[in-house]
Motif scaffolding. Structure first.
Motif, PDB file in Angstrom:
ATOM      1  N   GLN A   1     -27.912  25.982  82.353  1.00  0.00           N
ATOM      2  CA  GLN A   1     -27.806  26.060  83.809  1.00  0.00           C
ATOM      3  C   GLN A   1     -26.352  25.995  84.275  1.00  0.00           C
ATOM      4  OE1 GLN A   1     -30.375  23.165  85.659  1.00  0.00           O
ATOM      5  NE2 GLN A   1     -32.178  23.861  84.533  1.00  0.00           N
ATOM      6  N   ALA A   2     -25.525  25.280  83.511  1.00  0.00           N
ATOM      7  CA  ALA A   2     -24.113  25.148  83.871  1.00  0.00           C
ATOM      8  C   ALA A   2     -23.295  26.352  83.417  1.00  0.00           C
ATOM      9  CB  ALA A   2     -23.537  23.879  83.252  1.00  0.00           C
ATOM     10  N   GLY A   3     -23.905  27.254  82.680  1.00  0.00           N
ATOM     11  CA  GLY A   3     -23.187  28.424  82.197  1.00  0.00           C
ATOM     12  C   GLY A   3     -22.246  28.125  81.045  1.00  0.00           C
ATOM     13  N   ALA A   4     -22.495  27.032  80.339  1.00  0.00           N
ATOM     14  CA  ALA A   4     -21.630  26.636  79.223  1.00  0.00           C
ATOM     15  C   ALA A   4     -21.969  27.437  77.969  1.00  0.00           C
ATOM     16  CB  ALA A   4     -21.789  25.149  78.942  1.00  0.00           C
ATOM     17  N   GLU A   5     -20.970  27.629  77.122  1.00  0.00           N
ATOM     18  CA  GLU A   5     -21.209  28.237  75.821  1.00  0.00           C
ATOM     19  C   GLU A   5     -21.753  27.156  74.888  1.00  0.00           C
ATOM     20  OE1 GLU A   5     -17.806  30.177  74.248  1.00  0.00           O
ATOM     21  OE2 GLU A   5     -17.350  31.243  76.104  1.00  0.00           O
ATOM     22  N   TRP A   6     -22.820  27.460  74.173  1.00  0.00           N
ATOM     23  CA  TRP A   6     -23.407  26.469  73.288  1.00  0.00           C
ATOM     24  C   TRP A   6     -24.099  27.125  72.105  1.00  0.00           C
ATOM     25  CZ3 TRP A   6     -28.604  26.775  72.316  1.00  0.00           C
ATOM     26  CH2 TRP A   6     -29.386  27.494  73.241  1.00  0.00           C
ATOM     27  N   THR A   7     -24.253  26.332  71.029  1.00  0.00           N
ATOM     28  CA  THR A   7     -25.026  26.751  69.866  1.00  0.00           C
ATOM     29  C   THR A   7     -25.866  25.559  69.412  1.00  0.00           C
ATOM     30  OG1 THR A   7     -23.272  26.098  68.327  1.00  0.00           O
ATOM     31  CG2 THR A   7     -23.284  28.400  69.084  1.00  0.00           C
ATOM     32  N   LEU A   8     -26.924  25.851  68.690  1.00  0.00           N
ATOM     33  CA  LEU A   8     -27.802  24.815  68.154  1.00  0.00           C
ATOM     34  C   LEU A   8     -28.044  25.057  66.676  1.00  0.00           C
ATOM     35  CD1 LEU A   8     -29.965  22.495  68.265  1.00  0.00           C
ATOM     36  CD2 LEU A   8     -31.618  24.278  68.915  1.00  0.00           C
ATOM     37  N   LEU A   9     -27.842  24.016  65.870  1.00  0.00           N
ATOM     38  CA  LEU A   9     -28.272  24.014  64.477  1.00  0.00           C
ATOM     39  C   LEU A   9     -29.406  23.009  64.379  1.00  0.00           C
ATOM     40  CD1 LEU A   9     -27.960  24.833  61.514  1.00  0.00           C
ATOM     41  CD2 LEU A   9     -26.282  22.992  61.264  1.00  0.00           C
ATOM     42  N   TYR A  10     -30.597  23.488  64.008  1.00  0.00           N
ATOM     43  CA  TYR A  10     -31.812  22.671  64.038  1.00  0.00           C
ATOM     44  C   TYR A  10     -32.456  22.689  62.667  1.00  0.00           C
ATOM     45  CZ  TYR A  10     -36.680  21.553  65.476  1.00  0.00           C
ATOM     46  OH  TYR A  10     -37.941  21.021  65.604  1.00  0.00           O
ATOM     47  N   GLY A  11     -32.515  21.515  62.039  1.00  0.00           N
ATOM     48  CA  GLY A  11     -33.114  21.405  60.727  1.00  0.00           C
ATOM     49  C   GLY A  11     -34.407  20.614  60.742  1.00  0.00           C
TER      50      GLY A  11
END
Length: 206
Positions: free
Chosen positions: A21-31
């Motif tokens: 919602q904030a327009g931030a760049e993000w990534t997720l590593l989910y194990g």
């Protein structure tokens, strides 16, 4: 950068939504142990494989944190939640990152966090104008609440941060699992549900 292990994806989800919602760049590593046991994968699929990396242990082994966190990245925060072994590994790999870059979300206190001597001490609540003695077998929160001092708390384990209180005088004995080492050294705030005092008296902004 979000890192989740197993059920640790649960508190990470609203963080992802807030970042989106904030327009931030993000990534997720989910194990997780296996693809079948990993929750919310369909919900996460809408963000695309370029941002969400699923890492079932039975297919790929443990998360490759050395690759992900090898070099500190400027203007990047790391948020991690999962089993204690994962949290410790992420802490180790982020040791060279900037202070405050790493944020850990725990379901239980860190190993040994609440250990230490339990002696009595006095606490002056500056706003309330009350000074109370905290016995060796009781917490600041419990004594303050009994005396009618308004305090905010939730987990009573030092993991959520709801009871964070400013320290005006004295040296706290930090026993929480929330504050960073830098914040502990500054000694300007403490979690009053579990932390105690290294001095005979504390003055708190409460």
């Amino acid at each position: 950068m979000f890192i989740a292990g197993g059920i640790g994806i649960t508190p990470i989800l609203p963080m992802i939504e807030a970042a989106e919602q904030a327009g931030a760049e993000w990534t997720l590593l989910y194990g997780g142990r296996s693809a079948a046991t990993m929750a919310f994968t369909q919900q996460l699929a809408r963000f695309g494989a370029d941002r969400v990396r699923l890492h079932p242990q039975d297919q790929h082994g443990l998360l490759d944190l050395s690759e992900l966190l090898a070099a500190p990245q400027p203007d990047t925060a790391v948020y991690c939640c999962g089993p204690e072994a994962l949290l410790k590994a992420v802490e180790t790999h982020c040791a060279s990152w900037a202070a405050g870059a790493l944020h850990l979300e725990r379901f239980a206190p860190a190993d040994g966090a609440t250990d230490g001597p339990t002696t009595s001490f006095d606490v002056e609540f500056a706003q309330s104008g009350v000074t109370l003695t905290i016995p060796a077998n009781r917490s600041i929160v419990a004594v303050a609440e009994d005396a009618g001092v308004p305090v905010v708390y939730s987990c009573e384990e030092g993991t959520c941060g709801d009871c964070e209180t400013l320290v005006l005088e004295g040296e706290p004995d930090h026993r929480d699992s929330v504050l960073t080492e830098q914040e502990r050294r500054k000694g300007t705030c403490m979690m009053i549900c579990v932390s105690r005092a290294r001095t005979a008296r504390l003055v708190l902004d409460a």
